[in-house]
Design a protein around this motif. Sequence first.
Motif, PDB file in Angstrom:
ATOM      1  N   TYR B  36       0.653  -1.291  -0.167  1.00 50.34           N
ATOM      2  CA  TYR B  36      -0.032  -0.024  -0.065  1.00 50.34           C
ATOM      3  C   TYR B  36       0.800   1.183  -0.037  1.00 50.34           C
ATOM      4  O   TYR B  36       2.003   1.039   0.448  1.00 50.34           O
ATOM      5  N   GLN B  38       0.425   5.394   0.958  1.00 47.81           N
ATOM      6  CA  GLN B  38      -0.398   6.567   1.876  1.00 47.81           C
ATOM      7  C   GLN B  38       0.328   8.093   1.634  1.00 47.81           C
ATOM      8  O   GLN B  38       1.403   7.965   2.312  1.00 47.81           O
ATOM      9  N   GLN B  42      -4.265  10.998   3.526  1.00 50.16           N
ATOM     10  CA  GLN B  42      -5.078  10.275   2.559  1.00 50.16           C
ATOM     11  C   GLN B  42      -5.143   8.980   3.050  1.00 50.16           C
ATOM     12  O   GLN B  42      -4.470   8.441   3.982  1.00 50.16           O
ATOM     13  N   SER B  43      -5.978   8.063   2.393  1.00 56.65           N
ATOM     14  CA  SER B  43      -6.266   6.668   2.844  1.00 56.65           C
ATOM     15  C   SER B  43      -5.040   5.759   2.307  1.00 56.65           C
ATOM     16  O   SER B  43      -4.442   6.224   1.533  1.00 56.65           O
ATOM     17  N   LEU B  44      -4.904   4.830   2.816  1.00 52.58           N
ATOM     18  CA  LEU B  44      -4.032   3.704   2.181  1.00 52.58           C
ATOM     19  C   LEU B  44      -4.493   3.181   0.949  1.00 52.58           C
ATOM     20  O   LEU B  44      -5.815   3.058   0.441  1.00 52.58           O
ATOM     21  N   LEU B  46      -4.153   0.452  -2.102  1.00 51.97           N
ATOM     22  CA  LEU B  46      -3.500  -0.664  -2.565  1.00 51.97           C
ATOM     23  C   LEU B  46      -2.698  -0.449  -3.774  1.00 51.97           C
ATOM     24  O   LEU B  46      -3.403   0.048  -4.993  1.00 51.97           O
ATOM     25  N   ILE B  93       3.420   0.800   2.953  1.00 48.77           N
ATOM     26  CA  ILE B  93       3.387  -0.152   3.858  1.00 48.77           C
ATOM     27  C   ILE B  93       2.686  -1.578   3.384  1.00 48.77           C
ATOM     28  O   ILE B  93       2.282  -1.646   2.472  1.00 48.77           O
TER      29      ILE B  93
END
Lengths: 112, 114
Positions: B36, B38, B42-44, B46, B93
């Motif tokens: 991922y 980020q 912001q959101s993670l 994929l 991540i």
Amino acid sequence: SQKIEQNSEALNIQEGKTATLTCNYTNYSPAYLQWYRQDPGRGPVFLLLIRENEKEKRKERLKVTFDTTLKQSLFHITASQPADSATYLCALEGGGADGLTFGKGTHLIIQP
Amino acid sequence: GAVVSQHPSWVICKSGTSVKIECRSLDFQATTMFWYRQFPKQSLMLMATSNEGSKATYEQGVEKDKFLINHASLTLSTLTVTSAHPEDSSFYICSARPPDSEAFFGQGTRLTVV
């Protein structure tokens, strides 16, 4: 397209009160819904998973509900503490080996 | 509980160079790992699914030649950011999931390209 919305970017709650966070999704039929906690500069940490056939799940001071009709999950922290301050992420998956789709998160601040 | 370890936790590199990030599952075997990215506030998102012994599956809009993924063993996946540029600066991540369990995430790698 699939979309996940968490109700607010930030939420301020007084210590001892119940914090309620909302996760709404559209164009999605998830088999599971998960909630994670993320602290600054760290990876997410799993909190709770709720399946599509479950209405509610509890773990200590945490409670999650899942309404597949409303396409909504609520995440509650009771007797909130300053240590609960973090960003909470809602995540969905359709099952199988797919990765998770995350909401933007809600930054929760518990004020002493 | 299961542990996923990511290394390094932060790295600064010069524009045009390549950076390798490692992700290890410490107490379980992971045939599949996920990477991922980020950006701040912001959101993670994929990026790709890493498959042991086969090619990674990339999400739409992610350049496979730029983000090289190798999953050579059941406990190790690597992400190499090739010819890094400042816009690649982000928080990367990895994640892995033991059978019948929730996903576990690494500590994340903060990449800064200068």
